[in-house]
Scaffold this motif. Structure first.
Motif, mmCIF file in Angstrom:
data_model
loop_
_atom_site.group_PDB
_atom_site.id
_atom_site.type_symbol
_atom_site.label_atom_id
_atom_site.label_comp_id
_atom_site.label_asym_id
_atom_site.label_seq_id
_atom_site.Cartn_x
_atom_site.Cartn_y
_atom_site.Cartn_z
ATOM 1 N N THR A 54 30.144 -67.211 -24.686
ATOM 2 C CA THR A 54 31.287 -67.311 -23.783
ATOM 3 C C THR A 54 32.364 -68.189 -24.396
ATOM 4 N N ARG A 55 33.576 -68.047 -23.892
ATOM 5 C CA ARG A 55 34.693 -68.866 -24.351
ATOM 6 C C ARG A 55 34.710 -70.193 -23.609
ATOM 7 N N LYS A 143 33.098 -63.414 -30.445
ATOM 8 C CA LYS A 143 33.942 -63.054 -29.316
ATOM 9 C C LYS A 143 33.086 -63.014 -28.060
ATOM 10 N N GLU A 144 33.728 -63.189 -26.909
ATOM 11 C CA GLU A 144 32.986 -63.200 -25.652
ATOM 12 C C GLU A 144 32.452 -61.804 -25.352
ATOM 13 N N GLU A 237 31.098 -72.302 -29.327
ATOM 14 C CA GLU A 237 32.244 -72.250 -30.235
ATOM 15 C C GLU A 237 33.058 -73.540 -30.279
ATOM 16 N N ASP A 238 32.949 -74.396 -29.260
ATOM 17 C CA ASP A 238 33.751 -75.620 -29.257
ATOM 18 C C ASP A 238 33.011 -76.790 -29.896
#
Length: 245
Positions: A54-55, A143-144, A237-238
């Motif tokens: 997820t983003r 990508k999500e 991703e963060d």
């Protein structure tokens, strides 16, 4: 042991960062879980894992170091901090900020060096201050997509046994919580989803979990005990892991 195909999540950080010394109160498959726990053999044996990338909703950006260093970052300066950011002292945002500062001020577990960076420059300084040269930063690129099974197509070990893992915290400006240990292996894992999605995911394996809280979610999900086997997890991703050759 974890079952083949068991669903795990790569989600944005929860409002309260979970530490290795803490218990996880969320259900094992809650969307607030931030780590994808698995055993080291799961990726070395090229198993399939059901993952959900997820983003992140945390879009706070770094301040220049010169500006960031002028802003207090400690519990005893909290009234000054909320005033600076124009945040109401009793608001939800203020409580979240206070929790972030508390996490940063807590001592690390034995053998862990920790630091909360309030600028990009200070994060780089801390993350590259260890042994070795040619420091590189590795993070997940995906990508999500909906939850689906991913086949592991390649595994590359990154650097030596010292790694610095950095997590973005909830704060008005970017605050990055970094911790360094000498018992962490870093990997870059290539995967392919059932729908054809290609993912390069950063993963870390902790080889010494003997000091972790026995009720940590990782032990509940994997059905193992502290200090028995390496515990691994993918990084959302963060997050970023710094390694050196």
């Amino acid at each position: 042991m974890s079952k083949l195909g068991e669903k795990v999540y790569a989600s944005p950080p929860a409002p309260r960062e979970k530490q290795y010394t803490s218990e996880y109160q969320d259900p094992p498959h809650s969307s607030t879980n931030v780590a994808l726990f698995f055993l080291e053999k799961d990726h070395t044996q090229r198993r399939k894992l059901t993952l959900h990338f997820t983003r992140t909703a945390n879009t706070a950006s770094f301040l220049p170091r010169q500006e960031a260093e002028k802003i207090p970052f400690s519990s005893n300066k909290f009234p000054e901090i909320v005033y600076h950011f124009s945040v109401k002292p009793n608001s939800v945002a203020a409580k979240t900020m206070k929790q972030t500062i508390k996490v940063c001020e807590e001592p690390g577990i034995e053998g862990e060096e920790k630091y909360s960076a309030t600028s990009l420059e200070s994060m780089i300084d801390f993350s590259t201050s260890g042994n070795g040269k040619n420091h590189i930063a590795v993070s997940t690129v995906a990508k999500e997509t909906p939850a689906q099974k991913y086949s592991i197509t390649g595994v590359k070990k990154m650097g030596n046994s010292e790694a610095v893992v950095c997590h973005k915290q909830n704060y008005p400006c970017a605050v990055i919580y970094c911790h360094k240990t000498h018992t962490t292996k870093a990997y870059l894992v290539s995967m392919a989803g059932e729908d054809g999605t290609k993912v390069k995911a950063a993963a870390v394996c902790h080889t010494d979990t003997s000091k972790w809280n026995p009720k940590h979610l990782a032990f509940l999900v994997l059905k193992v005990k502290p200090g028995t086997v390496p515990i691994c997890h993918f990084l959302p991703e963060d997050r970023v892991v710094w390694v050196s050759n």
